[in-house]
Design a protein around this motif. Structure first.
Motif, PDB file in Angstrom:
ATOM      1  N   ARG A  28      43.811  17.346   2.133  1.00 38.47           N
ATOM      2  CA  ARG A  28      42.966  17.867   3.212  1.00 38.47           C
ATOM      3  C   ARG A  28      41.624  18.349   2.667  1.00 38.47           C
ATOM      4  O   ARG A  28      41.570  19.196   1.775  1.00 38.47           O
ATOM      5  CB  ARG A  28      43.665  19.022   3.939  1.00 38.47           C
ATOM      6  CG  ARG A  28      45.001  18.628   4.558  1.00 38.47           C
ATOM      7  CD  ARG A  28      45.669  19.816   5.227  1.00 38.47           C
ATOM      8  NE  ARG A  28      46.987  19.504   5.729  1.00 38.47           N
ATOM      9  CZ  ARG A  28      47.240  18.995   6.938  1.00 38.47           C
ATOM     10  NH1 ARG A  28      46.228  18.748   7.759  1.00 38.47           N
ATOM     11  NH2 ARG A  28      48.470  18.739   7.317  1.00 38.47           N
ATOM     12  N   ALA A  29      40.555  17.805   3.213  1.00 39.00           N
ATOM     13  CA  ALA A  29      39.211  18.271   2.871  1.00 39.00           C
ATOM     14  C   ALA A  29      38.873  19.489   3.719  1.00 39.00           C
ATOM     15  O   ALA A  29      39.196  19.533   4.914  1.00 39.00           O
ATOM     16  CB  ALA A  29      38.184  17.169   3.113  1.00 39.00           C
ATOM     17  N   THR A  30      38.254  20.487   3.115  1.00 40.94           N
ATOM     18  CA  THR A  30      37.818  21.683   3.840  1.00 40.94           C
ATOM     19  C   THR A  30      36.434  21.426   4.415  1.00 40.94           C
ATOM     20  O   THR A  30      35.476  21.197   3.683  1.00 40.94           O
ATOM     21  CB  THR A  30      37.786  22.905   2.907  1.00 40.94           C
ATOM     22  OG1 THR A  30      39.099  23.138   2.408  1.00 40.94           O
ATOM     23  CG2 THR A  30      37.299  24.134   3.647  1.00 40.94           C
ATOM     24  N   LEU A  50      40.002  33.854   2.874  1.00 41.73           N
ATOM     25  CA  LEU A  50      39.207  32.718   3.333  1.00 41.73           C
ATOM     26  C   LEU A  50      39.938  32.034   4.476  1.00 41.73           C
ATOM     27  O   LEU A  50      41.158  31.814   4.405  1.00 41.73           O
ATOM     28  CB  LEU A  50      39.008  31.710   2.205  1.00 41.73           C
ATOM     29  CG  LEU A  50      37.905  31.958   1.182  1.00 41.73           C
ATOM     30  CD1 LEU A  50      38.034  30.936   0.053  1.00 41.73           C
ATOM     31  CD2 LEU A  50      36.526  31.850   1.813  1.00 41.73           C
ATOM     32  N   ALA A  51      39.208  31.668   5.536  1.00 41.11           N
ATOM     33  CA  ALA A  51      39.735  30.816   6.595  1.00 41.11           C
ATOM     34  C   ALA A  51      39.099  29.444   6.415  1.00 41.11           C
ATOM     35  O   ALA A  51      37.873  29.304   6.518  1.00 41.11           O
ATOM     36  CB  ALA A  51      39.413  31.390   7.964  1.00 41.11           C
ATOM     37  N   ALA A  52      39.917  28.446   6.131  1.00 40.54           N
ATOM     38  CA  ALA A  52      39.427  27.108   5.817  1.00 40.54           C
ATOM     39  C   ALA A  52      39.834  26.135   6.918  1.00 40.54           C
ATOM     40  O   ALA A  52      41.027  25.998   7.225  1.00 40.54           O
ATOM     41  CB  ALA A  52      39.978  26.647   4.466  1.00 40.54           C
ATOM     42  N   GLY A  53      38.853  25.459   7.499  1.00 43.29           N
ATOM     43  CA  GLY A  53      39.114  24.423   8.485  1.00 43.29           C
ATOM     44  C   GLY A  53      39.418  23.115   7.780  1.00 43.29           C
ATOM     45  O   GLY A  53      38.549  22.544   7.132  1.00 43.29           O
ATOM     46  N   GLN A  54      40.657  22.653   7.904  1.00 44.96           N
ATOM     47  CA  GLN A  54      41.111  21.431   7.243  1.00 44.96           C
ATOM     48  C   GLN A  54      41.739  20.519   8.286  1.00 44.96           C
ATOM     49  O   GLN A  54      42.821  20.794   8.794  1.00 44.96           O
ATOM     50  CB  GLN A  54      42.113  21.768   6.130  1.00 44.96           C
ATOM     51  CG  GLN A  54      41.525  22.665   5.045  1.00 44.96           C
ATOM     52  CD  GLN A  54      42.571  23.161   4.050  1.00 44.96           C
ATOM     53  OE1 GLN A  54      43.764  23.006   4.269  1.00 44.96           O
ATOM     54  NE2 GLN A  54      42.111  23.775   2.977  1.00 44.96           N
ATOM     55  N   ASP A  55      41.035  19.437   8.630  1.00 50.20           N
ATOM     56  CA  ASP A  55      41.470  18.520   9.685  1.00 50.20           C
ATOM     57  C   ASP A  55      41.632  19.309  10.988  1.00 50.20           C
ATOM     58  O   ASP A  55      40.696  19.961  11.424  1.00 50.20           O
ATOM     59  CB  ASP A  55      42.758  17.800   9.287  1.00 50.20           C
ATOM     60  CG  ASP A  55      42.576  16.944   8.037  1.00 50.20           C
ATOM     61  OD1 ASP A  55      41.430  16.526   7.780  1.00 50.20           O
ATOM     62  OD2 ASP A  55      43.569  16.700   7.328  1.00 50.20           O
TER      63      ASP A  55
END
Length: 417
Positions: free
Chosen positions: A70-72, A82-87
């Motif tokens: 998954r790319a952030t 950290l809140a990371a948006g992945q897909d």
């Protein structure tokens, strides 16, 4: 004077999409990746140590966190979370930095530990875990909760942000829904349809108001799921325009020298690409009435991202053609500009915070802006301190000018006094 250029701080082994700065530990956090496609391009979050070396701000890789397939694409920071948006999902990460005690073998120099990587060096491929460097700094990253935040046919989380006290986070994506979650449990507390089509950006104010911008050309202000108002930037914008515009980004920022003061800033771009592109616009808004205070054009390059400095003094912009600019937030006048600094779309920009380690790292400069792009590079843009004349010197010059004028008049007209 030569052409102004940004300084390349770091080059990652994958495209970079998101950027945050931790002021407490002096960390620059850059994230991205090649996604799930089997191209051999990794996905990860890189933690870079910022430090002053010989009067220059530098960054070295401290830790590489592997995000597997998954790319952030977007990041938000709240303390050590950290809140990371992945897909289509949001992944919470907790990181911890501490000084590792070195044993005698480490003090004498272990061959198994190499030097920290400086700019331009390709980081070693390591799985998620701790990386201890000769200086004894250790950083660990732990995966916390994760939740799906978008449910469209091609789901993708586009934006994430925390509220003012870091107890909630809001997400938006391609299904047009805003969802609000408790931190760190990620228990959903709110879910409503904000836009027809995808959400481009959102911002949470300290009073609980939420601003969203979408591909339906609307910018809306919400109190929970209740619509408060819709922004109308052209009330204070160009007199007439046949070109449809949409809101690209929105950010709240402090008002310098006004404790508790707050402004909203938005960027408007042409909704369609034209052979002769019309200008993009910056707008400052009153955060209580949500009426436009001033609107200024900000060039013909399409704006891709927006950031506001911690004090609310400066605005940072990136463009789809790779250019980077810094504006004065009050007047919306441009102070700094590097054309095609990256040569490809700038995906995120963020300022060096003015608290914590920020002042020490900034040195003699007025502000520092970091930018990342699909070209895998992280660049530094420094704004030199603007020289100003002290008030006492101005008064002294005025007094001197009056004395010189009187003496000249006395010499030209004897008996004048």
């Amino acid at each position: 004077m030569g052409r102004r250029r940004g300084v390349e701080l770091y080059r990652a082994p994958f495209p970079l999409y998101a950027l945050q700065v931790d002021p407490k530990n002096g960390l620059l956090i850059a994230a991205g990746g090649g996604g799930a496609a089997k191209t051999g391009i990794k996905n990860g979050v890189h933690f870079l140590q910022l430090e002053q070396i010989n009067g220059c701000l530098s960054a070295s890789l401290l830790h590489s966190h592997d995000t597997e397939t998954r790319a952030t694409m977007n990041l938000a920071l709240a303390g050590d979370i950290l809140a990371a948006g992945q897909d289509a999902r949001c992944q919470l990460l907790r990181f911890h930095v501490h000084q590792q005690k070195r044993n005698k073998t480490e003090k004498s120099g272990s061959k198994e530990q190499g030097p920290r990587q400086r700019k331009g060096a390709a980081p070693a491929e390591k799985k998620s875990g701790a990386e201890v460097h000769p200086e004894g700094v250790e950083l660990k990253v732990k995966n916390l909760e994760a939740v799906q935040t978008d449910f469209s046919t091609e789901p993708l989380q586009k934006v994430v942000c925390f509220n003012h006290d870091n107890t909630l986070l809001a997400t938006g994506g391609t299904d047009g829904h805003v969802r609000v979650w408790k931190v760190p449990s990620l228990e959903k507390v709110l879910d409503f349809k904000a836009h027809e089509g995808e959400i481009g950006d959102l911002a949470l104010g300290p009073d609980g108001k939420l601003v969203t911008v979408g591909w339906d050309l609307k910018a809306s202000v919400w109190q929970k799921e209740q619509l408060v108002t819709q922004l109308q930037w052209q009330e204070n914008g160009p007199a007439s325009s046949d070109t449809p515009y949409r809101y690209q980004a929105c950010r709240f920022g402090k008002v310098p020298d006004q404790p508790g003061g707050l402004r909203l800033f938005t960027v408007q771009i042409p909704h369609k690409r034209l052979r002769q592109p019309p200008p993009c616009y910056l707008t400052a808004w009153d955060s209580s009435t949500f009426l436009p205070l001033r609107t200024r054009p900000c060039g013909h390059e399409v704006i891709s991202c927006l950031s506001v400095s911690e004090s609310g003094t400066f605005l940072g912009l990136g463009t789809v053609t790779g250019s980077v600019a810094i504006y004065i937030a009050f007047s919306l006048q441009r102070l700094y500009y590097v054309k095609e600094a990256h040569g490809i779309v700038v995906t995120d920009v963020t300022f060096l915070p003015e608290k914590g380690c920020g002042p020490e790292l900034l040195g003699p400069h007025e502000t520092a802006l970091f930018s990342v792009a699909v070209d895998s590079r992280c660049q530094l843009h420094l704004l030199p301190s603007r020289r100003s004349v002290p008030v006492w010197l101005l008064l002294l010059m005025c007094v001197g000018l009056i004395i010189v004028t009187i003496l000249l008049l006395q010499s030209a007209f004897p008996g004048f006094l």
